[in-house]
Design an enzyme around this catalytic site. Structure first.
Site, short mmCIF file in Angstrom:
data_model
loop_
_atom_site.label_atom_id
_atom_site.label_comp_id
_atom_site.label_asym_id
_atom_site.label_seq_id
_atom_site.Cartn_x
_atom_site.Cartn_y
_atom_site.Cartn_z
N ARG A 1 7.56 6.24 -4.11
CA ARG A 1 7.94 6.93 -2.87
C ARG A 1 7.35 6.17 -1.68
O ARG A 1 6.41 5.41 -1.83
CB ARG A 1 7.44 8.38 -2.86
CG ARG A 1 5.93 8.52 -2.87
CD ARG A 1 5.48 9.97 -2.92
NE ARG A 1 4.02 10.08 -2.98
CZ ARG A 1 3.30 9.99 -4.08
NH1 ARG A 1 3.91 9.79 -5.24
NH2 ARG A 1 1.99 10.09 -4.04
N SER B 1 0.82 -1.22 0.00
CA SER B 1 0.00 0.00 0.00
C SER B 1 0.85 1.26 0.00
O SER B 1 0.70 2.15 0.85
CB SER B 1 -0.95 -0.02 1.19
OG SER B 1 -1.82 -1.12 1.11
N ASP C 1 -5.71 -2.94 -2.97
CA ASP C 1 -6.78 -3.49 -2.15
C ASP C 1 -8.17 -3.28 -2.75
O ASP C 1 -9.09 -4.05 -2.49
CB ASP C 1 -6.72 -2.94 -0.72
CG ASP C 1 -6.83 -1.42 -0.64
OD1 ASP C 1 -6.86 -0.76 -1.69
OD2 ASP C 1 -6.86 -0.89 0.49
#
Length: 569
Positions: free
Chosen positions: A162, A147, A200
Site C-alpha cells: 500500500r 520507505s 533504512d
C-alpha cells in the site's frame, strides 16, 4: 526556590516521576518476552513481531572498494547518491535531491518511476559519465530505499502492499517496485542495475559495519529517533519459517546460503502490543487513545521521539490540575496563553525534554524561556521549570531503559548463545586477562569524517524534520549556555575510565550501530541504556563492558549502497 521537602509541587512532580520507574525486574521480564516473541517470529508467519528476512546475507568489513549508487524515495522528495568506498572504512558521498511533483503522487506508476529514472540519468550523466560507455563491466549497481510497505521476496524484489504519505498510485499496488524502476532505467539505456531493495534500519547496520573501528563485524543496527526499529545478523538455521514447508521454501525463493547468515528486520516498534510486560501509565494510555493507531506500535510509543513529548504534555496537565504547576505565585506573573501548546495534543516536541534536562543555566532561565516559546506559558517560575525537569528526566530515562530490552535480548539470542554453544564444544571463549590483551580505543573519533559533497538530505516525514530542527537549536543552546557533551562516537562502556575497552581478543567486542536524534542527543541516554543492560541477569557488567556503540549515519544512502555491494558478491 523552595526545597523539595517543603514544596507540594515538587513533591507531586517526584511522585509522577516515580510512575515512570522501570526497575531491573521489569527490564528482565521485558527481555524474556522479547526473546519469546523473537523466536516465535523467526519460526512462524503472522506473528506479533514479524521478524522479516531481508535477503541480505553478509555485512561489510570496511575493506570493500568501488562506486555504488543509492536512491531514496521516502516521502515527497527523491534523493540520488553515489558512494565511493575507499577500502579503509572511509567513503565519499555525492548526492542530488529533487521534489516529487504532486501530480505524480496520484498519477500512474509509469509516470512516477520514469521521473525517478530520469533523475538517476541526470545524476549519472553529471557525476559518472564514463559509465555511459557500452561496456557491461561498467554497470553501476544501485540500492533502492523505498520507505513504503512492501512484501519482500528477494534481495531486489518487493511487491508494494500500500501507499502512505500522500501517495495513491493504484496501478502500482501489487507490483515489484524494483522491476518498475529497472524497466524505466532500461528504457533510458542507463548502465545501472537495481541490485537491492533496502530498509533504512538494515542500512544503518551496514553503514556501521563498514565504518566501525577494527575488524569486528556489527551485530545490530538500531534507530532511536522519530520511530524505533532494529535489524541484526541471524543464523540462517534459526529462521525456521523460511524452510518449514515446501510452500514456504517456494514463497521465499532463492537466496545465498554460503554465509549461513541473514539480516533480520525485527520491526520491534510493535513489541508487546498486548502489553504483557510493557509499562502502561495513565499518560501512556491517554497518548494511545489519541493516536492514529490505537493498540499498535506500543513499544515505539514509549521509546521514540514522536511520542515522548506527548507523554510529557499529559503529565504536565496532571501537575497543573493537582499541584498548581504554572499558577501565579508571589513575585511572579505566570500566564498560560490561549490555545497554548500545553493544551493541544501532539504539539510538544521531544527536543523540549532534551533541552530541559540539559539546562544548567542560572535559575533554569533557558527552560523558562522554552516554556514560553514551546508550551505557551509566560513567566514560568524556577520551581515550575524544576518540576517539569523532574518529570522530563523520568520519561527520558524510561525510554532509554526500555531501549535496552531489544538490545539485550538480541545479544543473548545471538552472541551469548553462540558462545555458550562453543563452550559446550570445548572452545575457550572466556576473557583471559593473563593473555596478551588487545586494546581497542573507543574513546573518541576513530576516523576522519566521511567526505560529503552536498548537505545530507533527509526524506523523512515533516515531524522528523521538525524534531531534528529542534535538536539543531538544542545544540546551539548547549554550546552557548551549558557545558558541551559530545554525541556518541564509539562511546566507551560505563565501566571504562580510560576511554579504552580491553578484551582478550577483538572478537569479544559486541559492536552496535545506532542512528536517530534521541540516541544521539538526548542527555544521558546511553548511560541510562547501559545501566539497564547491566541489570539484565544474562548481561551484567562483564558483557556490558564488551558492548561498543557507534553512530551510523545515513542508512538510506550509504547503507543502501553497501547492500547493493553485498548483493553482487
Amino acid at each position: 526556590m523552595a526545597s523539595v521537602a517543603s514544596s507540594p509541587l515538587l513533591q507531586r512532580a517526584h511522585e509522577i516521576a516515580a510512575e515512570f520507574d522501570y526497575p531491573a525486574e521489569q527490564v528482565n521480564a521485558g527481555v524474556a518476552e522479547f526473546l519469546r516473541l523473537l523466536d516465535s517470529g523467526l519460526n512462524n508467519e503472522n506473528q506479533p513481531m514479524t521478524m522479516i528476512p531481508t535477503y541480505v546475507t553478509s555485512v561489510p568489513n570496511g575493506t570493500e572498494k568501488g562506486v555504488y549508487l543509492a536512491v531514496d524515495l521516502g516521502g515527497t522528495n527523491f534523493r540520488v547518491c553515489s558512494i565511493t568506498l575507499h577500502g579503509n572504512s572511509q567513503f565519499t558521498l555525492t548526492q542530488a535531491k529533487s521534489a516529487i511533483p504532486k501530480e505524480l503522487m496520484t498519477g500512474t506508476s509509469h509516470e512516477l518511476f520514469s521521473f525517478l529514472a530520469r533523475k538517476v540519468a541526470d545524476f549519472v550523466s553529471e557525476h559518472h559519465s564514463e559509465h555511459f560507455a557500452e561496456d557491461s563491466e561498467h554497470h553501476l549497481r544501485l540500492g533502492f530505499t523505498f520507505s513504503f510497505p512492501v512484501d519482500q521476496k528477494g534481495i531486489n524484489k518487493g511487491y508494494l502492499i500500500r501507499w502512505t504519505k500522500g501517495f495513491d498510485i493504484k496501478d502500482a499496488i501489487g507490483q515489484d517496485v524494483c522491476e518498475l524502476l529497472q524497466r524505466e532505467i532500461d528504457a533510458l539505456k542507463l548502465p545501472v542495475v537495481v541490485a537491492a531493495l533496502v530498509n533504512d534500519t538494515v542500512g544503518t547496520l551496514m553503514a556501521r559495519s563498514y565504518t566501525s573501528p577494527g575488524k569486528t563485524g556489527t551485530l545490530l543496527g538500531a534507530i532511536f529517533g522519530t520511530g524505533t526499529n532494529g535489524a541484526y545478523v541471524e543464523k540462517l538455521h534459526r529462521i525456521g519459517k523460511m524452510t518449514a514447508t515446501e510452500e514456504a521454501r517456494a514463497a521465499y525463493g532463492n537466496y545465498d546460503t554460503s554465509t549461513g547468515e541473514m539480516v533480520i528486520n525485527t520491526e520491534w516498534g510493535s513489541f508487546d502490543n498486548a502489553l504483557n510486560v510493557l509499562p502502561n501509565t495513565s499518560y501512556d494510555q491517554a497518548l494511545d487513545r489519541n493516536s492514529v493507531n490505537p493498540g499498535i506500535q506500543m513499544f515505539e510509543k514509549r521509546v521514540s521521539g514522536m511520542f515522548l513529548g506527548e507523554i510529557l504534555r499529559n503529565a504536565i496537565l496532571k501537575l497543573k490540575d493537582e499541584a498548581g504547576l504554572f499558577s501565579p505565585r508571589e513575585g511572579s506573573n505566570t500566564t498560560i496563553h490561549e490555545n497554548a501548546n500545553v493544551y493541544r495534543p501532539w504539539t510538544i516536541d521531544t527536543s523540549f525534554l532534551s533541552l530541559v534536562e540539559a539546562d544548567t543555566s542560572p535559575n533554569l532561565q533557558i527552560s523558562r524561556e522554552l516554556m514560553e516559546t514551546e508550551l505557551g506559558v509566560t513567566g514560568a517560575s524556577e520551581e515550575d521549570a524544576e518540576a517539569v525537569r523532574i518529570v522530563s528526566r523520568a520519561i527520558g530515562r524510561r525510554s532509554a531503559r526500555l531501549s535496552a530490552v531489544p538490545i539485550a535480548a538480541i545479544i543473548i539470542s545471538t552472541k551469548l548463545r553462540e558462545e555458550a554453544s562453543k563452550v559446550d564444544e570445548g572452545v575457550d571463549v572466556s576473557l583471559d586477562q593473563d593473555r596478551k590483551s588487545v586494546e581497542v580505543d573507543v574513546g573518541g573519533d576513530q576516523q576522519a569524517d566521511p567526505k560529503i559533497d552536498d548537505d545530507l538530505f533527509d526524506d523523512r516525514p515533516l515531524l522528523t524534520h521538525v524534531y531534528d530542527g529542534f535538536h539543531s537549536a538544542w545544540q546551539w543552546l548547549r554550546n552557548k549556555f551549558t557545558r558541551k557533551t559530545a554525541p556518541i562516537v564509539d562511546a566507551p562502556p560505563s565501566g571504562s575510565t580510560s576511554g579504552k575497552m580491553v578484551s582478550g581478543c577483538e572478537d569479544q567486542i559486541i559492536d552496535l550501530g545506532v542512528d536517530g536524534s534521541v540516541v544521539e542527543y538526548y542527555p544521558s541516554f546511553e548511560r541510562y541504556l547501559r545501566e539497564a543492560l547491566v541489570d539484565v541477569k544474562e548481561i551484567g557488567e562483564k558483557v556490558e563492558k564488551r558492548v561498543r556503540i557507534g553512530v551510523a549515519k545515513d542508512g538510506s544512502g550509504v547503507g543502501a549502497a553497501l547492500i547493493a555491494l553485498v548483493a553482487s558478491l
